[in-house]
Scaffold this active site. Structure first.
Site, PDB file in Angstrom:
ATOM      1  N   ASP A  13       0.812  -1.223   0.000  1.00  0.00           N
ATOM      2  CA  ASP A  13       0.000   0.000   0.000  1.00  0.00           C
ATOM      3  C   ASP A  13       0.843   1.269   0.000  1.00  0.00           C
ATOM      4  O   ASP A  13       0.432   2.284   0.556  1.00  0.00           O
ATOM      5  CB  ASP A  13      -0.958   0.052   1.204  1.00  0.00           C
ATOM      6  CG  ASP A  13      -1.741  -1.223   1.356  1.00  0.00           C
ATOM      7  OD1 ASP A  13      -2.260  -1.690   0.343  1.00  0.00           O
ATOM      8  OD2 ASP A  13      -1.821  -1.747   2.482  1.00  0.00           O
ATOM      9  N   LYS A  16       2.282   2.564  -4.879  1.00  0.00           N
ATOM     10  CA  LYS A  16       3.058   2.188  -6.068  1.00  0.00           C
ATOM     11  C   LYS A  16       2.283   2.400  -7.353  1.00  0.00           C
ATOM     12  O   LYS A  16       2.855   2.744  -8.373  1.00  0.00           O
ATOM     13  CB  LYS A  16       3.387   0.684  -6.049  1.00  0.00           C
ATOM     14  CG  LYS A  16       4.241   0.207  -4.962  1.00  0.00           C
ATOM     15  CD  LYS A  16       4.416  -1.307  -5.040  1.00  0.00           C
ATOM     16  CE  LYS A  16       3.180  -2.130  -4.764  1.00  0.00           C
ATOM     17  NZ  LYS A  16       2.624  -2.048  -3.426  1.00  0.00           N
ATOM     18  N   GLY A  40      -4.102  -4.208  -4.513  1.00  0.00           N
ATOM     19  CA  GLY A  40      -5.027  -3.135  -4.873  1.00  0.00           C
ATOM     20  C   GLY A  40      -4.255  -1.877  -5.203  1.00  0.00           C
ATOM     21  O   GLY A  40      -3.570  -1.330  -4.362  1.00  0.00           O
ATOM     22  N   HIS A  41      -4.300  -1.482  -6.459  1.00  0.00           N
ATOM     23  CA  HIS A  41      -3.706  -0.208  -6.862  1.00  0.00           C
ATOM     24  C   HIS A  41      -4.842   0.701  -7.280  1.00  0.00           C
ATOM     25  O   HIS A  41      -5.746   0.247  -7.967  1.00  0.00           O
ATOM     26  CB  HIS A  41      -2.857  -0.335  -8.124  1.00  0.00           C
ATOM     27  CG  HIS A  41      -1.643  -1.178  -7.994  1.00  0.00           C
ATOM     28  ND1 HIS A  41      -0.850  -1.170  -6.894  1.00  0.00           N
ATOM     29  CD2 HIS A  41      -1.067  -2.019  -8.871  1.00  0.00           C
ATOM     30  CE1 HIS A  41       0.164  -1.996  -7.107  1.00  0.00           C
ATOM     31  NE2 HIS A  41       0.049  -2.534  -8.285  1.00  0.00           N
ATOM     32  N   GLN A 223       1.828  -5.816  -3.389  1.00  0.00           N
ATOM     33  CA  GLN A 223       2.137  -5.916  -1.940  1.00  0.00           C
ATOM     34  C   GLN A 223       3.457  -5.192  -1.631  1.00  0.00           C
ATOM     35  O   GLN A 223       3.821  -4.271  -2.346  1.00  0.00           O
ATOM     36  CB  GLN A 223       2.199  -7.371  -1.480  1.00  0.00           C
ATOM     37  CG  GLN A 223       0.848  -8.051  -1.393  1.00  0.00           C
ATOM     38  CD  GLN A 223       0.436  -8.733  -2.671  1.00  0.00           C
ATOM     39  OE1 GLN A 223       1.226  -9.361  -3.332  1.00  0.00           O
ATOM     40  NE2 GLN A 223      -0.830  -8.626  -3.023  1.00  0.00           N
ATOM     41  N   THR A 298      -7.804  -0.763  -0.394  1.00  0.00           N
ATOM     42  CA  THR A 298      -8.488  -0.737  -1.701  1.00  0.00           C
ATOM     43  C   THR A 298      -9.265  -2.024  -1.910  1.00  0.00           C
ATOM     44  O   THR A 298     -10.347  -2.034  -2.490  1.00  0.00           O
ATOM     45  CB  THR A 298      -7.441  -0.628  -2.848  1.00  0.00           C
ATOM     46  OG1 THR A 298      -6.446   0.289  -2.471  1.00  0.00           O
ATOM     47  CG2 THR A 298      -8.063  -0.217  -4.153  1.00  0.00           C
TER      48      THR A 298
HETATM   49  P1  IMP Z   1      -3.130 -12.708   1.707  1.00  0.00           P
HETATM   50  O1  IMP Z   1      -2.177 -12.165   0.689  1.00  0.00           O
HETATM   51  O2  IMP Z   1      -4.560 -12.454   1.375  1.00  0.00           O
HETATM   52  O3  IMP Z   1      -2.856 -14.142   2.041  1.00  0.00           O
HETATM   53  O4  IMP Z   1      -2.883 -11.913   3.083  1.00  0.00           O
HETATM   54  C1  IMP Z   1      -1.677 -12.071   3.832  1.00  0.00           C
HETATM   55  C2  IMP Z   1      -1.243 -10.757   4.438  1.00  0.00           C
HETATM   56  O5  IMP Z   1      -0.809  -9.869   3.402  1.00  0.00           O
HETATM   57  C3  IMP Z   1      -2.339  -9.995   5.203  1.00  0.00           C
HETATM   58  O6  IMP Z   1      -1.773  -9.315   6.299  1.00  0.00           O
HETATM   59  C4  IMP Z   1      -2.843  -9.007   4.166  1.00  0.00           C
HETATM   60  O7  IMP Z   1      -3.446  -7.902   4.769  1.00  0.00           O
HETATM   61  C5  IMP Z   1      -1.539  -8.661   3.479  1.00  0.00           C
HETATM   62  N1  IMP Z   1      -1.741  -8.182   2.105  1.00  0.00           N
HETATM   63  C6  IMP Z   1      -2.067  -8.889   1.034  1.00  0.00           C
HETATM   64  N2  IMP Z   1      -2.140  -8.113  -0.058  1.00  0.00           N
HETATM   65  C7  IMP Z   1      -1.837  -6.876   0.340  1.00  0.00           C
HETATM   66  C8  IMP Z   1      -1.710  -5.628  -0.340  1.00  0.00           C
HETATM   67  O8  IMP Z   1      -1.872  -5.499  -1.555  1.00  0.00           O
HETATM   68  N3  IMP Z   1      -1.371  -4.576   0.444  1.00  0.00           N
HETATM   69  C9  IMP Z   1      -1.131  -4.697   1.765  1.00  0.00           C
HETATM   70  N4  IMP Z   1      -1.239  -5.823   2.431  1.00  0.00           N
HETATM   71  C10 IMP Z   1      -1.572  -6.910   1.732  1.00  0.00           C
END
Ligand code: IMP
Length: 427
Positions: A13, A16, A40-41, A223, A298
């Site tokens: 987040d 990017k 999420g962008h 991520q 997002t």
């Molecule tokens: P998962 O990717 O859904 O398995 O979630 C694992 C961890 O990564 C959790 O803490 C989510 O909140 C975090 N996470 C997954 N995708 C994102 C992202 O795009 N931005 C921030 N955190 C993320």
């Protein structure tokens, strides 16, 4: 090599999407290589807001190739929804390619994600519940179904029925929940594949040919580094490699093909989900940052945890990614504070430490050591040149550069494309 990697150098987040969108404008090919629609962008163009989850951000430019590389876990339903939304907004999405090796997310992955989170109770990871972890589990365990397999219906049917039988044993037996009818999934996925066919190919060839013919390739991270399954704050991580090295395996390119590595870094720190966060501000300042920075997910809408810039953490992520540049995001959010703090060390059991600890238990006992800087009151959202920034904003940026020993080449002062200060041309 005319290629640029952009990754998140914190917990995701970092904003990017905006820089990716800017660099995508200069690139010929934009590649995603890990994660799935957990990302999420948000990109704002001409006051129109576009939310991306799975699609590479270059999709807004019709003349770019947009690649979903082999390292991605692919949710056909999510993908097609995104395509439909973008097309209804007038965006041409025919410039998308998906690698035949991507692992496919099925409804049982999403269900297991939910059930597993519930069973973790207090220790839940806070996943996005998109089935990301369970899909990567199947991949690593070598039972996953890859997108190319869906093109052969008979083969796909056998594989799917086998998988559903196994997953139902787990869902019904272990979790005591309701399993799935394989035929139902099969029928829906056969419909999906009819629409997906035209996008499926071996994208490693496309990327290689682009790189070797001198085309500009942008590798778009999703991520952030601290969510890396190996190098992140395990177990509070995602299941992929959102690091620069992740592009080698996730897009099938050699490390010698990677040029500039840009780390997107917020001017402060945020985190979603659980786990230790040394500079977290559980106070009014944290609340102000959350509101000013619109720090709500997002993908999930969840409020993000907010805190001061953590230099120790970013120095670590800079090292393991080999950052050659920083893109400092959401700088405008810090306007208006009397004082701004930046963490330049941790105190752990009476000792000062400079390296981000791998052990979460240790990290949770670290207290930040801050350098305090004077803030600035001016609105900086319309500033176009670095020289025109308030002196204290420049001092803050220079303090970050000095601490990290990496140049801040881009500064974002607002959500729109033109609210970006470029100090050094990239690409
Ligand atoms: P998962 O990717 O859904 O398995 O979630 C694992 C961890 O990564 C959790 O803490 C989510 O909140 C975090 N996470 C997954 N995708 C994102 C992202 O795009 N931005 C921030 N955190 C993320």
């Amino acid at each position: 090599m005319p290629s640029v990697v952009i990754i998140g150098a914190q917990w995701g987040d970092e904003g990017k999407g905006k820089i990716i969108d800017y660099l995508a404008g200069k690139a010929d090919v934009v590649v995603r290589a890990q994660g799935g629609n957990n990302a999420g962008h948000t990109v704002i163009v001409d006051d129109k807001k576009y939310a991306f989850h799975l699609l590479p951000s270059g999709v807004l430019y019709s003349d770019k190739q947009n690649i979903i590389g082999n390292g991605v876990v692919f949710d056909p339903e999510g993908f097609l929804k995104e395509i439909d939304i973008l097309e209804s907004q007038g965006v041409d999405t025919s410039n998308v390619m998906i690698d035949e090796r991507v692992h496919v997310i099925f409804p049982y992955h999403k269900k297991i994600d939910v059930l597993e989170e519930e069973s973790r109770g207090e220790n839940k990871i806070g996943t996005t519940k998109k089935g990301i972890g369970p899909c990567y589990m199947d991949k690593i365990e070598r039972s996953g179904i890859r997108l190319g397999e869906l093109l052969d219906k008979e083969h796909f049917k056998n594989r799917l029925f086998q998988q559903v039988e196994r997953k139902n044993k787990l869902i019904e037996g272990f979790y005591e929940s309701q399993g799935f009818d394989p035929q139902e999934i099969y029928d829906i996925y056969c419909q999906y594949v009819e629409r997906l066919k035209k996008y499926i190919t071996d994208t490693t060839v496309v990327v290689y040919e682009a790189l070797t013919s001198g085309k500009k390739v942008l590798f778009e991270g999703a991520q952030g580094t601290l969510l890396d399954i190996d190098l992140g704050t395990y177990p509070y991580v995602t299941s992929s490699h959102p690091t620069s090295g992740g592009f080698c395996v996730g897009a099938g390119v050699g490390p010698n093909m990677i040029g500039e590595v840009i780390g997107a870094v917020k001017a402060y720190t945020t985190r979603v989900g659980s786990g230790p966060f040394p500079t977290e501000l559980d106070d009014e300042i944290g609340g102000q940052i959350r509101v000013k920075g619109n720090e709500f997910g997002t993908t999930t809408g969840r409020p993000r945890r907010c805190g001061w810039f953590d230099g120790v953490m970013v120095k670590y992520t800079s090292r393991i990614n080999g950052l050659t540049a920083v893109s400092l995001m959401l700088m405008d959010v810090l306007s208006g504070f009397d004082k701004i703090k930046m963490c330049i060390g941790y105190e752990y059991k009476g000792e000062v430490i400079q390296h981000f600890p791998a052990d979460l238990n240790k990290l949770s006992q670290c207290t930040p050591i801050y350098k305090e800087l004077d803030g600035w009151k001016e609105d900086i959202t319309q500033i176009e040149k670095y020289e025109d920034l308030p002196i204290n904003a420049k001092k803050y940026i220079e303090a970050i550069e000095e601490y990290l020993q990496v140049p801040v080449k881009i500064i974002s002062v607002g959500p729109k494309r033109n609210q970006t200060i470029i100090r050094e041309t990239i690409f």
